[in-house]
Design an enzyme around this catalytic site. Sequence first.
Site, short mmCIF file in Angstrom:
data_model
loop_
_atom_site.label_atom_id
_atom_site.label_comp_id
_atom_site.label_asym_id
_atom_site.label_seq_id
_atom_site.Cartn_x
_atom_site.Cartn_y
_atom_site.Cartn_z
N ARG A 143 0.84 -1.20 0.00
CA ARG A 143 0.00 0.00 0.00
C ARG A 143 0.87 1.24 0.00
O ARG A 143 0.58 2.23 -0.69
CB ARG A 143 -0.92 0.02 1.22
CG ARG A 143 -2.12 -0.91 1.13
CD ARG A 143 -2.80 -1.06 2.47
NE ARG A 143 -3.15 0.22 3.04
CZ ARG A 143 -3.35 0.43 4.34
NH1 ARG A 143 -3.21 -0.57 5.21
NH2 ARG A 143 -3.69 1.62 4.77
N SER A 158 -7.01 -3.15 8.05
CA SER A 158 -5.69 -3.29 8.66
C SER A 158 -5.77 -3.18 10.17
O SER A 158 -5.26 -4.03 10.91
CB SER A 158 -4.75 -2.22 8.10
OG SER A 158 -3.51 -2.24 8.77
#
Length: 407
Positions: A143, A158
């Site tokens: 990411r 996350s």
Amino acid sequence: MMDERIADYHVSAILMACYINGLTDDETFFLTNALLKSGEALKFNDKPYFSHMVDKHSTGGIGDKTTLIVIPMVASLGVKCAKQSGRGLGFTGGTADKLMSVPGFNTNLSADKFLEAVDAVGAALITQTADISPADKKLYALRDSTATADNISLIASSIMSKKLASGCNNILLDVKCGSGAFAGDFKDAKKLANLMVKIGKKAGRNMMAMITDMSEPLGDAVGNAIEVVEAHEVLNGKRGRLRDLCIHLAAGMLVLSRIEDVFDRALEIAGKSIDNKKALKKFYEILAFQGVESPETVISKLGHSKHSLDVVSNGSGYIESIDAGKIGRIASLSGAGRIKKDDEIDYGAGIIMHCKVGDYIKKGDELFTVYFGSEKKVTEGDIDDDIIVLRETLTGGSELIKEIIVC
């Protein structure tokens, strides 16, 4: 992905699709569950106190040292807390880094010792273990490299994959909002908070989220060791926005754990844990169990780096705003944070604020002091002119607790 049957460029393409098209709530929950199942989960459900255990998470900000204060508060009131915290990447160190600035403190307890600490002391504070949501660590790196880090669904999955793996039945989320937070405005903060609460509820957890202000630094200290010192001062009775926020967070945890049903009464109970020094005593117990000899003496010897830069005001007036994000950038330049994950932190580096929003400042007054380990690491050229904005008339500051979401 974990056994490398899928190449990184394939995963990167999926991340880009998620970033551009977004994810539904169901898709976000599916991703969270997949990240969770990539590793191990702590299990406390055989403990007699399982239903009352509480975990907390903050989305991070400038000067956010609440865990160091709130965990001893609620633990002193009989709530068991098993807290795993990460190292920082960005403006300042994470909670683990702040604790590692205390000589002797062991953030790497074995699983058995971690459970023993929770049983014996009521709380433990450790770094996140490698087997907790390992897929998230790999996904996070991708990411970062693909510029897809600031997607709300990816952020929520996350965070919640790690919170669900912590094994606690009750979870409090402190979602920051303002110039020093990921969510710069209230709308984005609320969207993130609601999504994480939904994920937790769907996973069978009791959830509460508080959307809190991060438009100015939280407290006076921004760094690592100096934040531990300020946390100790709050536990010793120092007043201000930091104490007020910690009391609200602790009250939320008391309500979640069903120690108290009425929030106003929980606020009173939480405040008393500071006033009667029970929270301070619990703080020392936590430090001692995790390796710190004579905690009170050790804390008293913590300090800042030897070099400093005093930043003074160029004008007079009331402080309308303090840009927390820009304060954080300077703290990072000083050595208090990491730009890359393998950067070393200077535990004594950071910033001490000498003012807050609403204060009247005269020309030449000190606004803040930057501390750093090597000469000229931070210079006047690094300080933006608009970090602190003055105006002739007094204006109200931002509301500390913007909204509480319960599910």
